[in-house]
Design a protein around this motif. Structure first.
Motif, PDB file in Angstrom:
ATOM      1  N   ALA A 379       0.824  -1.210   0.000  1.00 16.28           N
ATOM      2  CA  ALA A 379       0.000   0.000   0.000  1.00 16.28           C
ATOM      3  C   ALA A 379       0.861   1.264   0.000  1.00 16.28           C
ATOM      4  CB  ALA A 379      -0.908   0.009   1.222  1.00 16.28           C
ATOM      5  N   PRO A 380       0.430   2.309  -0.697  1.00 17.52           N
ATOM      6  CA  PRO A 380       1.101   3.603  -0.590  1.00 17.52           C
ATOM      7  C   PRO A 380       0.611   4.349   0.640  1.00 17.52           C
ATOM      8  CG  PRO A 380      -0.748   3.793  -2.071  1.00 17.52           C
ATOM      9  CD  PRO A 380      -0.706   2.349  -1.635  1.00 17.52           C
ATOM     10  N   VAL A 381       1.265   5.440   0.962  1.00 19.92           N
ATOM     11  CA  VAL A 381       0.714   6.380   1.929  1.00 19.92           C
ATOM     12  C   VAL A 381      -0.589   6.906   1.340  1.00 19.92           C
ATOM     13  CG1 VAL A 381       1.051   8.602   3.073  1.00 19.92           C
ATOM     14  CG2 VAL A 381       2.972   7.017   2.835  1.00 19.92           C
ATOM     15  N   TYR A 382      -1.656   6.832   2.117  1.00 13.43           N
ATOM     16  CA  TYR A 382      -2.954   7.216   1.583  1.00 13.43           C
ATOM     17  C   TYR A 382      -3.068   8.730   1.407  1.00 13.43           C
ATOM     18  CZ  TYR A 382      -4.970   2.544   2.287  1.00 13.43           C
ATOM     19  OH  TYR A 382      -5.264   1.209   2.225  1.00 13.43           O
ATOM     20  N   SER A 383      -3.696   9.097   0.317  1.00 14.30           N
ATOM     21  CA  SER A 383      -4.029  10.498   0.039  1.00 14.30           C
ATOM     22  C   SER A 383      -5.356  10.497  -0.701  1.00 14.30           C
ATOM     23  CB  SER A 383      -2.939  11.165  -0.814  1.00 14.30           C
ATOM     24  OG  SER A 383      -2.881  10.558  -2.102  1.00 14.30           O
ATOM     25  N   ALA A 384      -5.794  11.655  -1.139  1.00  9.90           N
ATOM     26  CA  ALA A 384      -7.088  11.727  -1.822  1.00  9.90           C
ATOM     27  C   ALA A 384      -7.104  10.858  -3.072  1.00  9.90           C
ATOM     28  CB  ALA A 384      -7.399  13.176  -2.187  1.00  9.90           C
ATOM     29  N   ARG A 385      -6.012  10.815  -3.818  1.00  7.36           N
ATOM     30  CA  ARG A 385      -6.033  10.085  -5.084  1.00  7.36           C
ATOM     31  C   ARG A 385      -6.042   8.572  -4.891  1.00  7.36           C
ATOM     32  NH1 ARG A 385      -0.389   9.983  -8.511  1.00  7.36           N
ATOM     33  NH2 ARG A 385       0.899   8.844  -7.017  1.00  7.36           N
ATOM     34  N   THR A 386      -5.721   8.106  -3.688  1.00  7.87           N
ATOM     35  CA  THR A 386      -5.693   6.670  -3.460  1.00  7.87           C
ATOM     36  C   THR A 386      -7.054   6.050  -3.697  1.00  7.87           C
ATOM     37  OG1 THR A 386      -4.038   7.098  -1.735  1.00  7.87           O
ATOM     38  CG2 THR A 386      -4.932   4.881  -1.860  1.00  7.87           C
ATOM     39  N   PHE A 387      -8.115   6.824  -3.460  1.00 10.53           N
ATOM     40  CA  PHE A 387      -9.456   6.263  -3.571  1.00 10.53           C
ATOM     41  C   PHE A 387     -10.362   7.073  -4.497  1.00 10.53           C
ATOM     42  CE2 PHE A 387      -7.790   4.847   0.546  1.00 10.53           C
ATOM     43  CZ  PHE A 387      -7.876   3.472   0.361  1.00 10.53           C
ATOM     44  N   ASN A 388      -9.746   7.697  -5.504  1.00  8.44           N
ATOM     45  CA  ASN A 388     -10.580   8.368  -6.499  1.00  8.44           C
ATOM     46  C   ASN A 388     -10.150   7.923  -7.890  1.00  8.44           C
ATOM     47  OD1 ASN A 388      -8.311   9.889  -7.251  1.00  8.44           O
ATOM     48  ND2 ASN A 388      -8.965  11.727  -6.165  1.00  8.44           N
ATOM     49  N   LYS A 525       8.371   8.150  -2.753  1.00  7.80           N
ATOM     50  CA  LYS A 525       7.936   9.056  -1.692  1.00  7.80           C
ATOM     51  C   LYS A 525       6.586   8.633  -1.108  1.00  7.80           C
ATOM     52  CE  LYS A 525      10.470  13.074  -3.433  1.00  7.80           C
ATOM     53  NZ  LYS A 525      10.373  14.437  -4.041  1.00  7.80           N
ATOM     54  N   GLU A 526       5.847   7.805  -1.841  1.00  9.23           N
ATOM     55  CA  GLU A 526       4.574   7.284  -1.342  1.00  9.23           C
ATOM     56  C   GLU A 526       4.760   6.042  -0.466  1.00  9.23           C
ATOM     57  OE1 GLU A 526       0.730   7.905  -3.860  1.00  9.23           O
ATOM     58  OE2 GLU A 526       2.249   7.049  -5.186  1.00  9.23           O
ATOM     59  N   SER A 527       5.994   5.591  -0.300  1.00  7.89           N
ATOM     60  CA  SER A 527       6.232   4.376   0.479  1.00  7.89           C
ATOM     61  C   SER A 527       5.931   4.602   1.951  1.00  7.89           C
ATOM     62  CB  SER A 527       7.684   3.924   0.321  1.00  7.89           C
ATOM     63  OG  SER A 527       7.990   2.897   1.238  1.00  7.89           O
ATOM     64  N   ARG A 528       5.268   3.644   2.571  1.00  5.09           N
ATOM     65  CA  ARG A 528       4.990   3.735   3.997  1.00  5.09           C
ATOM     66  C   ARG A 528       6.211   3.392   4.839  1.00  5.09           C
ATOM     67  NH1 ARG A 528      -1.027   1.458   5.370  1.00  5.09           N
ATOM     68  NH2 ARG A 528      -2.161   2.699   3.845  1.00  5.09           N
ATOM     69  N   THR A 529       7.156   2.672   4.259  1.00 10.03           N
ATOM     70  CA  THR A 529       8.327   2.215   5.015  1.00 10.03           C
ATOM     71  C   THR A 529       9.592   2.992   4.684  1.00 10.03           C
ATOM     72  OG1 THR A 529       8.808   0.526   3.349  1.00 10.03           O
ATOM     73  CG2 THR A 529       7.372  -0.113   5.174  1.00 10.03           C
ATOM     74  N   GLY A 530       9.493   3.948   3.770  1.00  7.95           N
ATOM     75  CA  GLY A 530      10.668   4.717   3.383  1.00  7.95           C
ATOM     76  C   GLY A 530      11.593   4.002   2.436  1.00  7.95           C
TER      77      GLY A 530
END
Length: 557
Positions: A379-388, A525-530
């Motif tokens: 999963a990426p770091v969630y943002s608005a585009r994650t679910f649109n 940059k969207e990685s949750r673990t860096g």
């Protein structure tokens, strides 16, 4: 009628002796501030920065309540303060969930937490605080649930379980009107079965292991509380399918604390919740989940208030490492195969319209010693585009971020009709997975796409062959491999992968052509673990109407 059991407890007597306790001490200092500007950040920029201080309040609440339950009476007023602060919040929903107000996941979870606190501490709580909890749950959760319909009531995703669990536990704790209580559970028992329908018949969860833990944690909490409230008369998990569902985490665990990271799952997660193992054991009889929990001094480790509240009198005997067996979930189309020297291969087929979908038909990962040689970044770091409508612009959710081919410059498309099939034939010296997935690409000229993955059982080796056939003269193809490990390109057809634990592996192309390696710094940059992701691309020498791209992986040290 549920109301016929009014007056019963929703939790069993405490059995604190059957587990070892390990949790951070309760925090001191001011309670986190919830800023209006942080809440509005999602609307303005898509940032979910409000989630962090919001969720910190709930973590602190859990640590404080756990310490109080374990005998630290000095925490009582700290608990009162935290409950009061949450009651004072303008809203209990997350900034990204305004569309489903007044009851989203977090509103429901707050009702659930308050219900558990009331059941655990009862008259120890100050009457003013206890009455405030009751009033807020009635006003914000129970009455709206009775008066409105919500999309999650008949969905098959984790929303169904989480929201129904919050409403249900809140009602068992705070609703004393028998008519309202029965009306609430009439709606719950009508909507909740849709959650079961979201699992494949083999118990598989297309949302991935992370969302299984989330949804099932809350489903089990409601089922456990209702089972105890009705003195065993009602068991929401009595359908035999729940036994398969309860066994799913074992099938997708590669090592303790590590999963096959398909769909929106994170590479490394917190230890498996002891409460989930305990509650599902009570409800289904499954014991293997205890093996996924952290162990210390021969006891599973409890980390949360619910872990403590749901411990059985004794932990049953269980297989200490059930996850070391191969697993095939044919309906979900996922396989886990164990090879030589601790190599574990995960393979996925399925389709591209799953819950928390990634366009990843035919994707695989190769796990070893705490890291993925070839990765599914999860999963990426969630943002608005994650679910649109922009979801698949992310590397993490598009097929560009998975170990699958690129055909005529095209990636896989989203949708139920973009799919593949999985089989797992075996031979004496190796384990195999075969994925047929030409339908995963919107390429009419593609007539055959078969991926053959072979994991040796006599040497630390792995081979992959992709077979392509086209109508006409052929189209350009490339194979792509994702990794978070450093990569050294030795020759045009050889790259060296460097494991964080000092291991090295040679990855060779057996087909004429050349590798190239790109570091995906911006996308990572969207990685949750860096993690810094790398993409290893292989381009064959020729474009042909039929060809096979073949590769060999060998662990060197």
């Amino acid at each position: 009628m549920i109301s016929s059991y009014l007056g019963n407890a929703i939790l069993p007597p405490l059995n604190l002796h059957s587990a070892a306790w390990q949790s951070p001490p309760p925090a001191t200092g001011p309670i986190s501030i919830l800023r209006w500007s942080d809440f509005k950040a999602f609307e303005r920029s898509g940032s979910r920065q409000y989630d962090t201080p919001f969720q910190e309040r709930y973590r602190r609440l859990d640590h404080t309540a756990s310490a109080l339950l374990l005998g630290d009476d000095s925490q009582l007023d700290n608990l009162h303060d935290l409950i009061w602060a949450i009651c004072e919040q303008t809203q209990w929903w997350l900034s990204a969930h305004v569309f489903v107000a007044p009851i989203d996941l977090c509103v429901a979870m707050t009702a659930e937490v308050f219900g558990l606190l009331d059941a655990a501490f009862g008259s120890r709580l100050d009457p003013e605080v206890r009455n405030r909890m009751t009033r807020e749950v009635q006003t914000r959760v129970l009455t709206p649930y009775l008066e409105q319909n919500f999309f999650w009531s008949d969905t098959e995703s984790n929303w169904n379980a989480v929201c129904h669990a919050g409403v249900g536990v809140g009602a068992l704790a705070f609703e004393k009107d028998p008519v309202r209580l029965d009306a609430i559970f009439d709606k719950i028992l009508h909507g909740l079965p849709h959650f079961r329908d979201g699992f494949t018949d083999d118990g598989g969860c297309s949302e991935g292991p992370g969302y299984w833990r989330y949804g099932m944690y809350h489903f089990a909490t409601l089922a456990f509380a209702l089972h105890h409230f009705t003195r065993g008369e009602i068991n929401l998990a009595s359908d035999p399918k729940w036994t398969h569902v309860a066994s799913y985490p074992v099938a997708v665990t590669t090592a303790p604390g590590r999963d096959l990271t398909f769909s929106d799952t994170t590479d490394a997660h917190a230890p498996f919740a002891l409460s989930t193992a305990s509650m599902l054991h009570t409800l289904t009889g499954v014991t293997d989940l205890f093996a996924l929990c952290e162990q210390r001094d021969g006891k599973p480790v409890a980390r949360t208030l619910l872990d403590l509240l749901t411990l059985p009198e004794t932990i049953p005997a269980f297989n200490p490492a059930p996850f070391r067996s191969d697993a095939l979930l044919p309906d979900l189309a996922i396989a886990k195969l164990h090879g030589h020297s601790g190599l574990v291969l995960g393979v996925k087929a399925g389709h591209n319209a799953e819950h928390h979908n990634h366009n990843d038909v035919g994707a695989f990962l190769l796990f070893h010693d705490g890291a993925q040689w070839f990765a599914d970044p999860g999963a990426p770091v969630y943002s608005a585009r994650t679910f649109n409508q922009h979801r698949y612009e992310s590397l993490f959710t598009s097929s560009r971020g998975h170990c699958v081919p690129v055909i005529n410059g095209l990636y896989q498309s989203p949708g139920d009709n973009f799919r593949g099939t999985l089989t797992t034939p075996a031979t004496p010296d190796a384990k195999h997975a075969v994925v047929n997935f030409p339908a995963a690409y919107a390429v009419p000229e593609l007539t055959t796409l078969t991926r053959e993955l072979t994991l040796s059982t006599v040497a630390p080796e792995f081979t992959l062959r992709d077979h392509f056939t086209f109508d006409g003269s052929g189209l350009p193809v490339r194979d792509a491999f994702l990794t978070a490990l450093p990569v050294e390109q030795r020759t045009a057809s050889e790259v060296l992968l460097l494991h964080p634990n000092g291991h090295r592996a040679l990855f060779r192309a057996l087909t004429p052509g050349a590798f190239s390696v790109e570091e995906l710094r911006e996308e990572s940059k969207e990685s949750r673990t860096g993690q810094l992701l790398r993409r290893i691309l292989f381009t064959p020498e020729k474009i042909l109407p039929a060809q096979t791209l073949a590769f060999h992986f060998a662990l060197l040290s």
